[in-house]
Design a protein around this motif. Structure first.
Motif, PDB file in Angstrom:
ATOM      1  N   PHE A  62       0.811  -1.228   0.000  1.00 34.12           N
ATOM      2  CA  PHE A  62       0.000   0.000   0.000  1.00 34.12           C
ATOM      3  C   PHE A  62       0.837   1.268   0.000  1.00 34.12           C
ATOM      4  N   SER A  63       2.049   1.214   0.544  1.00 35.60           N
ATOM      5  CA  SER A  63       2.862   2.437   0.544  1.00 35.60           C
ATOM      6  C   SER A  63       3.311   2.791  -0.869  1.00 35.60           C
ATOM      7  N   ASN A  64       3.203   1.819  -1.780  1.00 39.37           N
ATOM      8  CA  ASN A  64       3.553   2.086  -3.185  1.00 39.37           C
ATOM      9  C   ASN A  64       2.343   2.203  -4.104  1.00 39.37           C
ATOM     10  N   SER A  65       1.160   1.814  -3.610  1.00 35.60           N
ATOM     11  CA  SER A  65      -0.008   1.868  -4.491  1.00 35.60           C
ATOM     12  C   SER A  65      -1.088   2.807  -3.987  1.00 35.60           C
ATOM     13  N   GLY A  66      -1.136   3.043  -2.684  1.00 32.10           N
ATOM     14  CA  GLY A  66      -2.237   3.807  -2.106  1.00 32.10           C
ATOM     15  C   GLY A  66      -3.315   2.868  -1.587  1.00 32.10           C
ATOM     16  N   LEU A  67      -4.320   3.445  -0.941  1.00 32.47           N
ATOM     17  CA  LEU A  67      -5.360   2.636  -0.293  1.00 32.47           C
ATOM     18  C   LEU A  67      -6.707   2.836  -0.990  1.00 32.47           C
ATOM     19  N   GLY A  68      -7.726   3.272  -0.243  1.00 32.12           N
ATOM     20  CA  GLY A  68      -9.032   3.444  -0.862  1.00 32.12           C
ATOM     21  C   GLY A  68     -10.051   3.934   0.137  1.00 32.12           C
ATOM     22  N   MET A  69     -11.324   3.735  -0.170  1.00 30.92           N
ATOM     23  CA  MET A  69     -12.416   4.324   0.594  1.00 30.92           C
ATOM     24  C   MET A  69     -12.504   3.812   2.027  1.00 30.92           C
ATOM     25  N   VAL A  70     -12.030   2.598   2.294  1.00 32.61           N
ATOM     26  CA  VAL A  70     -12.091   2.081   3.673  1.00 32.61           C
ATOM     27  C   VAL A  70     -11.381   3.050   4.609  1.00 32.61           C
ATOM     28  N   HIS A  71     -10.175   3.452   4.214  1.00 32.63           N
ATOM     29  CA  HIS A  71      -9.402   4.344   5.077  1.00 32.63           C
ATOM     30  C   HIS A  71     -10.025   5.734   5.171  1.00 32.63           C
ATOM     31  N   GLY A  72     -10.586   6.226   4.069  1.00 32.74           N
ATOM     32  CA  GLY A  72     -11.252   7.523   4.107  1.00 32.74           C
ATOM     33  C   GLY A  72     -12.386   7.530   5.126  1.00 32.74           C
ATOM     34  N   VAL A  73     -13.215   6.484   5.070  1.00 36.83           N
ATOM     35  CA  VAL A  73     -14.385   6.387   5.952  1.00 36.83           C
ATOM     36  C   VAL A  73     -13.972   6.077   7.389  1.00 36.83           C
ATOM     37  N   SER A  74     -13.045   5.137   7.558  1.00 36.35           N
ATOM     38  CA  SER A  74     -12.679   4.745   8.929  1.00 36.35           C
ATOM     39  C   SER A  74     -11.950   5.864   9.662  1.00 36.35           C
ATOM     40  N   ASP A 153     -23.242  15.111   8.400  1.00 39.14           N
ATOM     41  CA  ASP A 153     -22.567  15.953   7.404  1.00 39.14           C
ATOM     42  C   ASP A 153     -21.061  16.003   7.614  1.00 39.14           C
ATOM     43  N   PHE A 154     -20.673  16.053   8.888  1.00 35.68           N
ATOM     44  CA  PHE A 154     -19.240  16.025   9.216  1.00 35.68           C
ATOM     45  C   PHE A 154     -18.618  14.711   8.714  1.00 35.68           C
ATOM     46  N   LEU A 155     -19.289  13.600   9.021  1.00 35.11           N
ATOM     47  CA  LEU A 155     -18.782  12.282   8.621  1.00 35.11           C
ATOM     48  C   LEU A 155     -18.713  12.160   7.103  1.00 35.11           C
ATOM     49  N   LEU A 156     -19.734  12.672   6.441  1.00 37.00           N
ATOM     50  CA  LEU A 156     -19.793  12.612   4.980  1.00 37.00           C
ATOM     51  C   LEU A 156     -18.642  13.396   4.358  1.00 37.00           C
ATOM     52  N   GLN A 157     -18.466  14.629   4.807  1.00 34.17           N
ATOM     53  CA  GLN A 157     -17.389  15.469   4.263  1.00 34.17           C
ATOM     54  C   GLN A 157     -16.029  14.827   4.488  1.00 34.17           C
ATOM     55  N   ASN A 158     -15.825  14.292   5.684  1.00 31.60           N
ATOM     56  CA  ASN A 158     -14.520  13.715   6.004  1.00 31.60           C
ATOM     57  C   ASN A 158     -14.288  12.365   5.341  1.00 31.60           C
ATOM     58  N   SER A 159     -15.370  11.633   5.101  1.00 29.84           N
ATOM     59  CA  SER A 159     -15.239  10.347   4.407  1.00 29.84           C
ATOM     60  C   SER A 159     -14.849  10.526   2.948  1.00 29.84           C
ATOM     61  N   MET A 160     -15.138  11.690   2.398  1.00 26.91           N
ATOM     62  CA  MET A 160     -14.796  11.970   1.002  1.00 26.91           C
ATOM     63  C   MET A 160     -13.321  12.355   0.845  1.00 26.91           C
ATOM     64  N   LYS A 161     -12.657  12.607   1.976  1.00 16.68           N
ATOM     65  CA  LYS A 161     -11.256  13.055   1.948  1.00 16.68           C
ATOM     66  C   LYS A 161     -10.283  11.880   1.997  1.00 16.68           C
ATOM     67  N   GLY A 162      -9.012  12.223   2.017  1.00 16.97           N
ATOM     68  CA  GLY A 162      -7.967  11.210   2.218  1.00 16.97           C
ATOM     69  C   GLY A 162      -7.979  10.144   1.144  1.00 16.97           C
ATOM     70  N   SER A 163      -7.910   8.891   1.583  1.00 11.23           N
ATOM     71  CA  SER A 163      -7.732   7.765   0.670  1.00 11.23           C
ATOM     72  C   SER A 163      -8.915   7.525  -0.261  1.00 11.23           C
ATOM     73  N   THR A 164     -10.079   8.073   0.078  1.00 13.60           N
ATOM     74  CA  THR A 164     -11.245   7.878  -0.793  1.00 13.60           C
ATOM     75  C   THR A 164     -10.949   8.419  -2.193  1.00 13.60           C
ATOM     76  N   ALA A 165     -10.108   9.441  -2.267  1.00 17.44           N
ATOM     77  CA  ALA A 165      -9.746  10.041  -3.556  1.00 17.44           C
ATOM     78  C   ALA A 165      -9.040   9.058  -4.490  1.00 17.44           C
ATOM     79  N   VAL A 166      -8.366   8.048  -3.927  1.00 13.66           N
ATOM     80  CA  VAL A 166      -7.661   7.066  -4.773  1.00 13.66           C
ATOM     81  C   VAL A 166      -8.366   5.709  -4.788  1.00 13.66           C
ATOM     82  N   ASN A 167      -9.636   5.690  -4.386  1.00 13.54           N
ATOM     83  CA  ASN A 167     -10.420   4.456  -4.483  1.00 13.54           C
ATOM     84  C   ASN A 167     -10.470   4.045  -5.962  1.00 13.54           C
ATOM     85  N   PRO A 168     -10.473   2.724  -6.245  1.00 11.24           N
ATOM     86  CA  PRO A 168     -10.475   2.307  -7.658  1.00 11.24           C
ATOM     87  C   PRO A 168     -11.685   2.802  -8.457  1.00 11.24           C
TER      88      PRO A 168
END
Length: 191
Positions: A62-74, A153-168
């Motif tokens: 993962f340090s070479n490929s990135g993660l996904g929506m799990v990490h964004g949401v969690s 709304d807070f959870l929604l906004q924050n779940s869209m950030k971080g690793s969610t951006a590189v979800n497949p």
């Protein structure tokens, strides 16, 4: 352990990966699904060594490929409700797999892993979760419903950030709204 499994499975389907991350992630996912229950039940030296190795491989992937929506949401839930990161990942993981499998490339990767494992990989993740006594949704994990609704709304906004951006698969806000309800109430992902 479930954290490492999440790392492996998110790296496995990430589209920015390469042959190396793919191989490491696939082997790590296979190894963790086999050895994590053994390690939890017996704590044997061999099982612990296996878990260290496979966790490390998942990290290299993962340090070479990135993660996904799990990490964004969690991260959103973990930060707001002080849930352990591994627990939050473990809860979100099977839901994300159900969501991401609508992508042809992701589905083919899951099918390949399922053949190696001799059974549906998503079902195996759900069975492992149950076997280890992990909550099946955020409500069961003790996140208060009134708080969840107030913080939505807070959870929604924050779940869209971080690793969610590189979800497949790109995750539109409208999908994320439904997804959060699924992981909170334990509803099936069918959209």
């Amino acid at each position: 352990g479930m954290d490492a499994l999440t790392h492996a499975l998110e790296a496995y389907i990430n589209k920015t990966g390469n042959d190396f991350t793919y191989a490491l992630a696939k082997e790590a996912a296979e190894g963790i699904l086999e050895w994590l229950p053994v390690s939890v039940k017996t704590g044997s030296k061999e099982s612990r060594e296996k878990m260290h190795n496979f966790s490390c491989m998942a990290g290299m992937a993962f340090s070479n490929s990135g993660l996904g929506m799990v990490h964004g949401v969690s991260h959103a839930f973990g930060g707001k409700y002080n849930l352990a990161h591994g627990l939050a990942n473990a809860i979100v993981l099977p839901y994300s797999m159900d969501y991401n499998k609508k992508d042809k490339e992701v589905r083919e990767k899951y099918e390949k892993l399922s053949r190696i494992l001799g059974g549906d990989v998503i079902e195996k993740v759900k069975a492992l979760q149950k076997e280890l006594g992990i909550a099946s949704c955020m409500k069961e994990a003790g996140v208060d419903e009134a708080s969840y609704k107030a913080d939505f709304d807070f959870l929604l906004q924050n779940s869209m950030k971080g690793s969610t951006a590189v979800n497949p698969i790109p995750v539109p806000v409208s999908d994320m709204e439904k997804f959060l309800d699924c992981i909170y109430y334990g509803k099936k992902v069918e959209f």
